[in-house]
Every structure is written in structure tokens, then in C-alpha cells.
Design an enzyme around this catalytic site. Structure first.
Site, PDB file in Angstrom:
ATOM      1  N   GLU A  55       0.834  -1.203   0.000  1.00 25.77           N
ATOM      2  CA  GLU A  55       0.000   0.000   0.000  1.00 25.77           C
ATOM      3  C   GLU A  55       0.869   1.254   0.000  1.00 25.77           C
ATOM      4  OE1 GLU A  55       0.087  -2.519   2.103  1.00 25.77           O
ATOM      5  OE2 GLU A  55      -1.848  -2.888   3.083  1.00 25.77           O
ATOM      6  N   CYS A  78      -2.120  -3.725   7.256  1.00 26.51           N
ATOM      7  CA  CYS A  78      -1.655  -3.955   8.626  1.00 26.51           C
ATOM      8  C   CYS A  78      -2.096  -2.817   9.539  1.00 26.51           C
ATOM      9  CB  CYS A  78      -0.136  -4.142   8.664  1.00 26.51           C
ATOM     10  SG  CYS A  78       0.838  -2.735   8.103  1.00 26.51           S
TER      11      CYS A  78
END
Ligand code: ZN
Length: 144
Positions: A55, A78
Site C-alpha cells: 500500500e 496492517c
């Protein structure tokens, strides 16, 4: 939502995730595409430990605002700070419009917490697009 396009973009993220191996280990190989107006505007995959997750890699290659961007990520972003900042908090802080995730991260440090960070921030989240295709590839690399 447009399921056909969601699947196409997630399959691209899956293809990218395969490029993460072997350098990403011990982190899981994850792929991410950023989409604006039905067009991919940035791509990323997990870099070596201590460097960008998928990301963050995709975001680092994109200059514009994330307000009208949908991120397709093969694994739940995460929620915990490890060697790098939390991707879920980064996406939330940048006010991204929507996040599409293929599967939840079974890692007990995450396991739904990353999704909660996103939804708490008011981001639209869809889970399960291309779940089986992604799961077949990534499962051997995930914690139980
Ligand atoms: Zn991350």
C-alpha cells in the site's frame, strides 16, 4: 459496486504480489493497485523488510489526493507498527475513499483490526473479492 471491475483490479494486484517474492520475506507477498475513474493510477507490492509495504509503495508513486481513490489490496492492511508504519492508519490518515481487500490477515496482531481502523475512519471497505485466487497464492506465506 461493479463486481467485474473489482475482480479485474484485484487480479492485477494479485499478479503484482507475485513480484514481491522472494525479497519481501518474512513479510507476506502483497499487491496493491490504486484506481481512479476506473483506471489504475499506481501500483505496488511488498518490498524488502523495513521498506514499503504494498500500500505504501503504491501511495509513494502517486502524487494526487486519495479522496477519490479506491485501493485494491490482496491482504488486509496492517494495523500494527512493525518495521514500518501501519498501512491501515496511513490509508485512514490520507482519507482514501474506498478499500477493497481479498482476504483478512490471519496474523493475530491484525485479523480484522486493520479493517476496523479503515471503517472507523469512514472509509468504504469491501472484503472477499477474488478471495479464493488470492488465498491459494498467499496462504503458505501467512502466519496461522
Ligand atoms: Zn502494511
Amino acid at each position: 459496486m461493479d463486481l467485474l471491475n473489482d475482480e479485474q483490479f484485484m487480479l492485477r494486484a494479485l499478479a503484482l504480489s507475485k513480484l514481491a517474492l522472494p525479497n519481501c520475506r518474512p513479510n507476506p507477498p502483497v499487491g496493491c493497485v490504486l484506481v481512479k475513474d476506473n483506471t489504475i493510477v499506481s501500483e505496488g507490492y511488498t518490498q524488502a523488510p523495513g521498506l514499503h509495504h504494498a500500500e505504501a509503495q503504491a501511495i509513494s508513486h502517486y502524487d494526487g489526493s486519495l479522496n477519490d481513490i479506491t485501493a485494491y489490496v490482496t491482504l488486509e492492511p496492517c494495523s500494527f507498527v512493525g518495521r514500518t508504519p501501519s498501512c491501515a492508519h496511513t490509508l485512514a490518515g490520507l482519507n482514501i475513499k474506498r478499500v477493497v481487500v481479498a482476504m483478512l490477515d490471519p496474523d493475530p496482531r491484525n485479523s480484522g483490526k486493520g479493517i476496523k481502523v479503515l471503517t472507523d475512519a469512514g472509509i468504504d471497505v469491501d472484503i472477499g473479492v477474488c478471495h479464493d485466487e488470492v488465498g491459494t497464492f498467499i496462504s503458505p506465506y501467512l502466519l496461522p
